[in-house]
Write an enzyme that holds these catalytic residues in place. Structure first.
Site, mmCIF file in Angstrom:
data_model
loop_
_atom_site.group_PDB
_atom_site.id
_atom_site.type_symbol
_atom_site.label_atom_id
_atom_site.label_comp_id
_atom_site.label_asym_id
_atom_site.label_seq_id
_atom_site.Cartn_x
_atom_site.Cartn_y
_atom_site.Cartn_z
ATOM 1 N N CYS A 126 -0.294 1.294 2.072
ATOM 2 C CA CYS A 126 0.984 1.521 3.079
ATOM 3 C C CYS A 126 1.670 2.631 2.690
ATOM 4 C CB CYS A 126 1.823 0.064 2.697
ATOM 5 S SG CYS A 126 1.040 -1.337 2.995
ATOM 6 N N ASN A 181 1.092 5.395 6.023
ATOM 7 C CA ASN A 181 -0.050 4.661 5.798
ATOM 8 C C ASN A 181 -1.053 5.406 5.901
ATOM 9 O OD1 ASN A 181 0.860 4.634 8.320
ATOM 10 N ND2 ASN A 181 -0.482 2.537 8.745
ATOM 11 N N ILE A 182 -2.087 5.170 4.991
ATOM 12 C CA ILE A 182 -3.544 5.775 4.933
ATOM 13 C C ILE A 182 -4.588 4.821 4.891
ATOM 14 C CG2 ILE A 182 -5.114 7.509 3.713
ATOM 15 C CD1 ILE A 182 -2.342 8.744 2.500
ATOM 16 N N GLU A 183 -5.448 4.782 6.200
ATOM 17 C CA GLU A 183 -6.378 3.795 6.149
ATOM 18 C C GLU A 183 -7.746 4.467 5.916
ATOM 19 O OE1 GLU A 183 -5.864 1.573 10.004
ATOM 20 O OE2 GLU A 183 -3.840 1.077 9.276
ATOM 21 N N GLU A 232 4.899 2.559 2.078
ATOM 22 C CA GLU A 232 5.935 2.388 1.042
ATOM 23 C C GLU A 232 5.267 2.822 -0.409
ATOM 24 O OE1 GLU A 232 5.008 0.366 3.430
ATOM 25 O OE2 GLU A 232 6.645 -1.028 3.804
ATOM 26 N N CYS A 278 5.261 -5.095 3.446
ATOM 27 C CA CYS A 278 4.410 -6.334 3.075
ATOM 28 C C CYS A 278 4.795 -6.886 1.746
ATOM 29 C CB CYS A 278 2.950 -5.754 3.366
ATOM 30 S SG CYS A 278 2.478 -5.142 1.823
HETATM 31 N N1 THU Z 1 1.713 -0.854 6.751
HETATM 32 C C1 THU Z 1 2.422 -0.063 5.972
HETATM 33 O O1 THU Z 1 1.954 0.947 5.956
HETATM 34 N N2 THU Z 1 3.819 -0.794 5.633
HETATM 35 C C2 THU Z 1 4.211 -2.059 5.938
HETATM 36 O O2 THU Z 1 5.335 -2.136 6.185
HETATM 37 C C3 THU Z 1 3.598 -2.592 6.987
HETATM 38 C C4 THU Z 1 2.055 -2.497 7.162
HETATM 39 C C5 THU Z 1 0.717 -0.494 7.205
HETATM 40 C C6 THU Z 1 -0.627 -0.979 6.561
HETATM 41 C C7 THU Z 1 -1.932 -0.957 7.579
HETATM 42 O O3 THU Z 1 -2.231 0.684 7.674
HETATM 43 C C8 THU Z 1 -1.159 -0.738 8.952
HETATM 44 O O4 THU Z 1 0.348 -0.768 8.640
HETATM 45 C C9 THU Z 1 -1.383 -2.165 9.549
HETATM 46 O O5 THU Z 1 -1.239 -3.193 8.768
#
Ligand code: THU
Length: 136
Positions: free
Chosen positions: A59, A48-50, A61, A92
């Site tokens: 996310c 995941n990259i924010e 995935e 998600c």
């Molecule tokens: N996130 C994912 O990368 N995959 C998931 O299946 C659940 C949520 C990430 C998104 C965000 O960066 C962090 O988790 C918190 O929601």
């Protein structure tokens, strides 16, 4: 049986834990890793990259899927997803739709921080899905 199922995708889970270390969850601090296996046995990693504009976060995935597709991979058999929580890291809703649309009814292996895991079919995670069949 259950034990065999866990062992079956051990190698893929290890890759997902590797991907998890590269995550950039600058705001949530929730580290997620994904490992997507192609039909040919190649493994593509995603994390995941924010970004400061939170809603543009991607996310793990979808990172893995878009990396794979842009590298020309088209057929997939399984994806392992690992998170930082006590519970299994479930994809998600948005990722469920994208996984189903672009990878089909693959095996999804979810794990928690204690390295416990279970295997689900994508169709179990997104029953009654909208798909390309509806467009025909
Ligand atoms: N996130 C994912 O990368 N995959 C998931 O299946 C659940 C949520 C990430 C998104 C965000 O960066 C962090 O988790 C918190 O929601």
């Amino acid at each position: 049986n259950f034990f065999y199922c866990i062992m079956k995708y051990d190698y893929l889970l290890e890759k997902a834990y590797e991907a998890q270390k590269r995550a950039l969850p600058s705001y949530s601090k929730f580290y997620v890793g994904a490992a997507l296996e192609t039909k040919e046995g190649e493994i593509i990693l995603g994390c995941n990259i924010e970004v400061p504009s939170y809603s543009l976060t991607i996310c793990a995935e979808r990172t893995a899927i878009f990396k794979a597709l842009s590298d020309g991979k088209r057929e997939f058999i399984a994806m392992a997803i690992v998170g930082d929580s006590d519970d299994y890291c479930m994809p998600c809703g948005s990722c469920r739709q994208v996984i189903f649309d672009l990878c089909g009814d693959i095996d999804i292996i979810v794990a928690n921080k204690k390295r416990e895991s279970k295997i689900l079919k994508m169709s179990e995670l997104l029953p009654f899905a909208f798909s390309d069949k509806d467009l025909k």
